[in-house]
Motif scaffolding. Structure first.
Motif, PDB file in Angstrom:
ATOM      1  N   ASN A 143       0.970  -8.682  -7.044  1.00 43.73           N
ATOM      2  CA  ASN A 143      -0.126  -7.942  -6.393  1.00 43.73           C
ATOM      3  C   ASN A 143      -0.928  -7.109  -7.381  1.00 43.73           C
ATOM      4  OD1 ASN A 143       0.304  -8.889  -3.793  1.00 43.73           O
ATOM      5  ND2 ASN A 143       1.656  -7.194  -3.216  1.00 43.73           N
ATOM      6  N   GLU A 144      -0.333  -6.794  -8.518  1.00 46.14           N
ATOM      7  CA  GLU A 144      -1.020  -5.960  -9.503  1.00 46.14           C
ATOM      8  C   GLU A 144      -2.266  -6.639 -10.056  1.00 46.14           C
ATOM      9  OE1 GLU A 144      -1.332  -2.214 -11.035  1.00 46.14           O
ATOM     10  OE2 GLU A 144      -0.035  -3.077  -9.515  1.00 46.14           O
ATOM     11  N   ASP A 145      -2.351  -7.958  -9.887  1.00 44.89           N
ATOM     12  CA  ASP A 145      -3.548  -8.677 -10.313  1.00 44.89           C
ATOM     13  C   ASP A 145      -4.767  -8.272  -9.487  1.00 44.89           C
ATOM     14  OD1 ASP A 145      -2.063 -10.064 -12.179  1.00 44.89           O
ATOM     15  OD2 ASP A 145      -1.753 -11.816 -10.897  1.00 44.89           O
ATOM     16  N   ASN A 146      -4.525  -7.578  -8.373  1.00 43.91           N
ATOM     17  CA  ASN A 146      -5.619  -7.178  -7.487  1.00 43.91           C
ATOM     18  C   ASN A 146      -6.279  -5.868  -7.911  1.00 43.91           C
ATOM     19  OD1 ASN A 146      -5.009  -9.417  -5.911  1.00 43.91           O
ATOM     20  ND2 ASN A 146      -3.667  -8.269  -4.540  1.00 43.91           N
ATOM     21  N   TRP A 147      -5.797  -5.287  -9.016  1.00 40.31           N
ATOM     22  CA  TRP A 147      -6.365  -4.037  -9.514  1.00 40.31           C
ATOM     23  C   TRP A 147      -7.010  -4.248 -10.872  1.00 40.31           C
ATOM     24  CZ3 TRP A 147      -2.214  -3.596  -6.211  1.00 40.31           C
ATOM     25  CH2 TRP A 147      -2.290  -2.598  -5.236  1.00 40.31           C
ATOM     26  N   ASN A 148      -7.919  -3.348 -11.199  1.00 43.88           N
ATOM     27  CA  ASN A 148      -8.436  -3.269 -12.553  1.00 43.88           C
ATOM     28  C   ASN A 148      -7.264  -3.043 -13.491  1.00 43.88           C
ATOM     29  OD1 ASN A 148      -9.355  -1.580 -14.963  1.00 43.88           O
ATOM     30  ND2 ASN A 148     -11.330  -2.213 -14.126  1.00 43.88           N
ATOM     31  N   ALA A 149      -7.303  -3.653 -14.678  1.00 41.08           N
ATOM     32  CA  ALA A 149      -6.178  -3.568 -15.609  1.00 41.08           C
ATOM     33  C   ALA A 149      -5.822  -2.131 -15.978  1.00 41.08           C
ATOM     34  CB  ALA A 149      -6.498  -4.360 -16.876  1.00 41.08           C
ATOM     35  N   ALA A 150      -6.819  -1.241 -15.931  1.00 41.06           N
ATOM     36  CA  ALA A 150      -6.547   0.153 -16.290  1.00 41.06           C
ATOM     37  C   ALA A 150      -5.529   0.789 -15.349  1.00 41.06           C
ATOM     38  CB  ALA A 150      -7.844   0.951 -16.274  1.00 41.06           C
ATOM     39  N   TRP A 151      -5.586   0.408 -14.079  1.00 40.20           N
ATOM     40  CA  TRP A 151      -4.651   0.994 -13.119  1.00 40.20           C
ATOM     41  C   TRP A 151      -3.220   0.570 -13.416  1.00 40.20           C
ATOM     42  CZ3 TRP A 151      -5.616   4.827  -9.816  1.00 40.20           C
ATOM     43  CH2 TRP A 151      -6.962   5.133  -9.559  1.00 40.20           C
ATOM     44  N   LYS A 152      -3.041  -0.672 -13.857  1.00 41.19           N
ATOM     45  CA  LYS A 152      -1.697  -1.114 -14.230  1.00 41.19           C
ATOM     46  C   LYS A 152      -1.187  -0.286 -15.403  1.00 41.19           C
ATOM     47  CE  LYS A 152       1.130  -5.209 -15.078  1.00 41.19           C
ATOM     48  NZ  LYS A 152       1.162  -6.684 -15.127  1.00 41.19           N
ATOM     49  N   GLY A 153      -2.093   0.073 -16.298  1.00 40.35           N
ATOM     50  CA  GLY A 153      -1.715   0.918 -17.433  1.00 40.35           C
ATOM     51  C   GLY A 153      -1.233   2.279 -16.993  1.00 40.35           C
ATOM     52  N   TYR A 154      -1.895   2.853 -15.987  1.00 40.11           N
ATOM     53  CA  TYR A 154      -1.490   4.169 -15.504  1.00 40.11           C
ATOM     54  C   TYR A 154      -0.133   4.128 -14.808  1.00 40.11           C
ATOM     55  CZ  TYR A 154      -6.363   5.484 -16.378  1.00 40.11           C
ATOM     56  OH  TYR A 154      -7.584   5.725 -16.959  1.00 40.11           O
ATOM     57  N   SER A 369      -0.029  -4.374  -1.226  1.00 43.57           N
ATOM     58  CA  SER A 369      -0.866  -5.468  -0.738  1.00 43.57           C
ATOM     59  C   SER A 369      -2.206  -4.982  -0.195  1.00 43.57           C
ATOM     60  CB  SER A 369      -0.128  -6.219   0.378  1.00 43.57           C
ATOM     61  OG  SER A 369      -0.082  -5.433   1.564  1.00 43.57           O
ATOM     62  N   PRO A 370      -3.225  -5.823  -0.237  1.00 48.08           N
ATOM     63  CA  PRO A 370      -4.493  -5.467   0.409  1.00 48.08           C
ATOM     64  C   PRO A 370      -4.329  -5.326   1.918  1.00 48.08           C
ATOM     65  CG  PRO A 370      -4.536  -7.756  -0.348  1.00 48.08           C
ATOM     66  CD  PRO A 370      -3.308  -7.129  -0.926  1.00 48.08           C
ATOM     67  N   GLN A 371      -3.360  -6.009   2.486  1.00 45.66           N
ATOM     68  CA  GLN A 371      -3.081  -5.919   3.921  1.00 45.66           C
ATOM     69  C   GLN A 371      -2.755  -4.481   4.321  1.00 45.66           C
ATOM     70  OE1 GLN A 371       0.372  -8.200   4.989  1.00 45.66           O
ATOM     71  NE2 GLN A 371      -0.133  -8.289   7.165  1.00 45.66           N
ATOM     72  N   TRP A 372      -1.868  -3.832   3.544  1.00 45.14           N
ATOM     73  CA  TRP A 372      -1.554  -2.431   3.871  1.00 45.14           C
ATOM     74  C   TRP A 372      -2.752  -1.529   3.590  1.00 45.14           C
ATOM     75  CZ3 TRP A 372      -1.597   1.919   0.689  1.00 45.14           C
ATOM     76  CH2 TRP A 372      -1.290   3.099   1.364  1.00 45.14           C
ATOM     77  N   ALA A 373      -3.444  -1.745   2.463  1.00 41.75           N
ATOM     78  CA  ALA A 373      -4.575  -0.891   2.115  1.00 41.75           C
ATOM     79  C   ALA A 373      -5.634  -0.917   3.213  1.00 41.75           C
ATOM     80  CB  ALA A 373      -5.173  -1.342   0.783  1.00 41.75           C
ATOM     81  N   GLU A 374      -5.896  -2.086   3.767  1.00 45.48           N
ATOM     82  CA  GLU A 374      -6.887  -2.184   4.833  1.00 45.48           C
ATOM     83  C   GLU A 374      -6.419  -1.469   6.089  1.00 45.48           C
ATOM     84  OE1 GLU A 374      -7.725  -6.352   5.187  1.00 45.48           O
ATOM     85  OE2 GLU A 374      -8.916  -6.409   3.336  1.00 45.48           O
ATOM     86  N   SER A 375      -5.115  -1.503   6.346  1.00 44.61           N
ATOM     87  CA  SER A 375      -4.570  -0.776   7.483  1.00 44.61           C
ATOM     88  C   SER A 375      -4.764   0.725   7.304  1.00 44.61           C
ATOM     89  CB  SER A 375      -3.079  -1.104   7.644  1.00 44.61           C
ATOM     90  OG  SER A 375      -2.493  -0.324   8.665  1.00 44.61           O
ATOM     91  N   ARG A 376      -4.563   1.198   6.080  1.00 38.71           N
ATOM     92  CA  ARG A 376      -4.711   2.637   5.814  1.00 38.71           C
ATOM     93  C   ARG A 376      -6.168   3.062   5.916  1.00 38.71           C
ATOM     94  NH1 ARG A 376      -2.491   6.918   2.466  1.00 38.71           N
ATOM     95  NH2 ARG A 376      -3.107   8.738   3.674  1.00 38.71           N
ATOM     96  N   ILE A 377      -7.060   2.239   5.414  1.00 47.77           N
ATOM     97  CA  ILE A 377      -8.484   2.554   5.468  1.00 47.77           C
ATOM     98  C   ILE A 377      -8.941   2.768   6.909  1.00 47.77           C
ATOM     99  CG2 ILE A 377     -10.792   1.569   5.128  1.00 47.77           C
ATOM    100  CD1 ILE A 377      -9.621   0.211   2.586  1.00 47.77           C
ATOM    101  N   LYS A 378      -8.432   1.942   7.810  1.00 50.88           N
ATOM    102  CA  LYS A 378      -8.858   2.005   9.210  1.00 50.88           C
ATOM    103  C   LYS A 378      -8.444   3.299   9.901  1.00 50.88           C
ATOM    104  CE  LYS A 378      -8.720  -3.046   9.771  1.00 50.88           C
ATOM    105  NZ  LYS A 378      -7.992  -4.182  10.386  1.00 50.88           N
ATOM    106  N   VAL A 379      -7.399   3.945   9.410  1.00 46.98           N
ATOM    107  CA  VAL A 379      -6.900   5.144  10.096  1.00 46.98           C
ATOM    108  C   VAL A 379      -7.065   6.414   9.272  1.00 46.98           C
ATOM    109  CG1 VAL A 379      -5.218   3.833  11.433  1.00 46.98           C
ATOM    110  CG2 VAL A 379      -4.523   4.789   9.231  1.00 46.98           C
ATOM    111  N   ALA A 380      -7.650   6.310   8.066  1.00 45.91           N
ATOM    112  CA  ALA A 380      -7.685   7.476   7.180  1.00 45.91           C
ATOM    113  C   ALA A 380      -9.040   7.663   6.520  1.00 45.91           C
ATOM    114  CB  ALA A 380      -6.595   7.342   6.110  1.00 45.91           C
ATOM    115  N   PRO A 381      -9.990   8.282   7.210  1.00 47.13           N
ATOM    116  CA  PRO A 381     -11.261   8.618   6.559  1.00 47.13           C
ATOM    117  C   PRO A 381     -10.979   9.484   5.329  1.00 47.13           C
ATOM    118  CG  PRO A 381     -11.409   8.953   8.928  1.00 47.13           C
ATOM    119  CD  PRO A 381      -9.955   8.697   8.629  1.00 47.13           C
TER     120      PRO A 381
END
Length: 458
Positions: A143-154, A369-381
């Motif tokens: 799943n880390e492939d779904n982020w900018n490489a800099a985030w994996k570094g952090y 996963s993007p699945q969880w991230a989308e779930s969080r977006i829907k409930v967390a302005p």
């Protein structure tokens, strides 16, 4: 970070989601769960079928520890409610306003949580050094492939990946009241010089307790962190990315001219008695005002502006309209030096495992996963994901849209929160204390810098 102390809104609490496996098919057998390496998993049906990869661990409880408190933690719990209902995994989240000091105690005492939400790469490195942090499962690594490489570094320590990003937040924002600006003929500034002129203009019109700026750096054992953000914004916005990076590695010290100059900019800005602390009191009250309450005077027209991150949206009282024509909104903090291309400071959180139990790994995979991230977006302005696979159209909140615009800008001078990336003894210790002394006790910037530099690990 902080983002945990930062997100703290009230006293620490525990929220547990009781779960049931009501969506699973009781009779059929399934394949081994790919999420956590567990045993045979019953096939999930209907709306639960999308969680099949995480099945096979019904009845298990996964403990999670962080500094996110209510109301922020309410949406966190809601974000995995369907996952828990379908998989039967109970995620038991505990939030603490003293997370940064509590976590090392728990880990060193053999009482580590299964998962921790760590906002500081420096604290992550400290935890890895204990030997207690577990390698992430294959699903999380993929799943880390779904982020900018800099985030994996952090989320890595000494080049080895340990913790997947959970969120991203935009630090470089200034909150204000659109109505107050309109009623008084104020224009949103686009340069640092314009913002300073606006501050003078406001000061000339305001009466009583009202001031152009308000602020608060109180946050339990993490008190001081908002002021570290102010310093980071100025260093990045005046000297650019290279000096900022060298500062994180201590090639540039707090006592060096660039950082002392940045502290002088803050002295003229947020320690200016004519400009602060709107609706509260004098400069010293910034040290005793909690960051959660810092912006509330804006709603009473007693404060013109607050420099605070996107996640501050969760602190506005229920019913507050956020938007260009709302009760409050935000604009991008201008660069101190206009030659610095779109300086953007951001922060985030990283999910770190202290257990390699299959149920824990299933949760770890889901949260990356993007699945969880989308779930969080829907409930967390006010919550933004760094996951590039997330459907951007889901961001309906104007602050989220504003944040995503700059966080995703490839031409921006983006850097992660410096104090979060410094060694924990400095970025989550001596610097926080130094900021409180600087604002609350009037300690000189030279003495504050000397104390912080002395705390740097040899």
């Amino acid at each position: 970070m902080k983002r945990n102390a930062r997100f703290a809104a009230v006293a620490a609490g525990v929220a547990a989601l009781a779960t049931v496996a009501g969506c699973s098919s009781g009779g059929s057998s399934g394949t081994s769960s790919s999420a956590g390496g567990g045993g045979s998993a019953a096939a999930l049906t209907g709306d639960c079928a999308k969680y099949q990869d995480y099945a096979g661990h019904s009845g298990k409880t996964v403990t999670m520890f962080g500094s996110i408190l209510s109301p922020e933690s309410d949406s966190l719990n809601s974000s995995w409610a369907d996952f828990s209902k379908c998989t039967g995994i109970t995620i038991q989240y505990t939030g603490s306003n003293t997370f940064e000091s509590d976590l090392p105690v728990k880990v060193n005492g053999g009482n580590a949580p299964n998962l921790a939400i760590i906002p500081q790469p420096g604290l992550l490195a400290q935890m890895v050094a204990t030997g207690a942090v577990k390698d992430p499962p294959a699903g999380t690594v993929k799943n880390e492939d779904n982020w900018n490489a800099a985030w994996k570094g952090y989320g890595s320590v000494d080049g080895k990946f340990y913790a997947a990003p959970m969120s991203a937040n935009m630090k470089s924002l200034v909150w204000y009241s659109p109505k107050y600006f309109k009623d008084n003929g104020f224009t949103v500034p686009t340069t640092w010089a314009d913002m300073m002129s606006l501050s003078d203009q406001m000061a000339g019109k305001m009466t009583g307790a009202a001031k152009p700026w308000c602020g608060g750096i109180g946050s339990g054992t993490a008190s001081g962190w908002p002021a570290t953000d102010w310093l980071e914004e100025v260093v990045l916005g005046k000297y650019g990315g290279q000096v900022y990076d060298d500062w994180i590695s201590h090639k540039v010290k707090f006592s060096d001219p660039q950082i002392q100059d940045a502290m002088k900019v803050i002295t003229d800005w947020l320690q200016n008695p004519k400009w602060v602390n709107g609706g509260v009191g004098d400069v010293k009250t910034i040290a005793t005002t909690t960051f959660q309450n810092a912006g509330l005077p804006i709603l009473k027209n007693e404060c013109g502006m607050l420099q605070q991150a996107s996640f501050y949206e969760a602190q506005w009282p229920k019913g507050t309209k956020v938007g260009p024509d709302g009760d409050v909104f935000a604009f991008k903090l201008p660069a101190v030096d206009p030659s610095i291309k779109t300086p953007v400071e951001g922060g985030g959180e990283f999910v770190t495992a202290f257990s390699d139990d299959p149920a824990v790994q299933a949760v770890q995979n889901y949260l990356s996963s993007p699945q969880w991230a989308e779930s969080r977006i829907k409930v967390a302005p006010g919550w933004v994901s760094a996951n590039e696979k997330v459907d951007q159209s889901l961001y309906t909140d104007p602050i989220d849209q504003l944040s995503a615009k700059y966080l995703a800008d490839p031409s921006a001078t983006f850097r992660f929160d410096a104090s979060d990336a410094m060694p924990a003894a400095v970025g989550a210790g001596a610097e926080w204390t130094g900021m409180v002394d600087w604002f609350g006790s009037g300690k000189s910037s030279a003495d504050v810098a000397k104390a912080i530099d002395a705390a740097w690990p040899s």
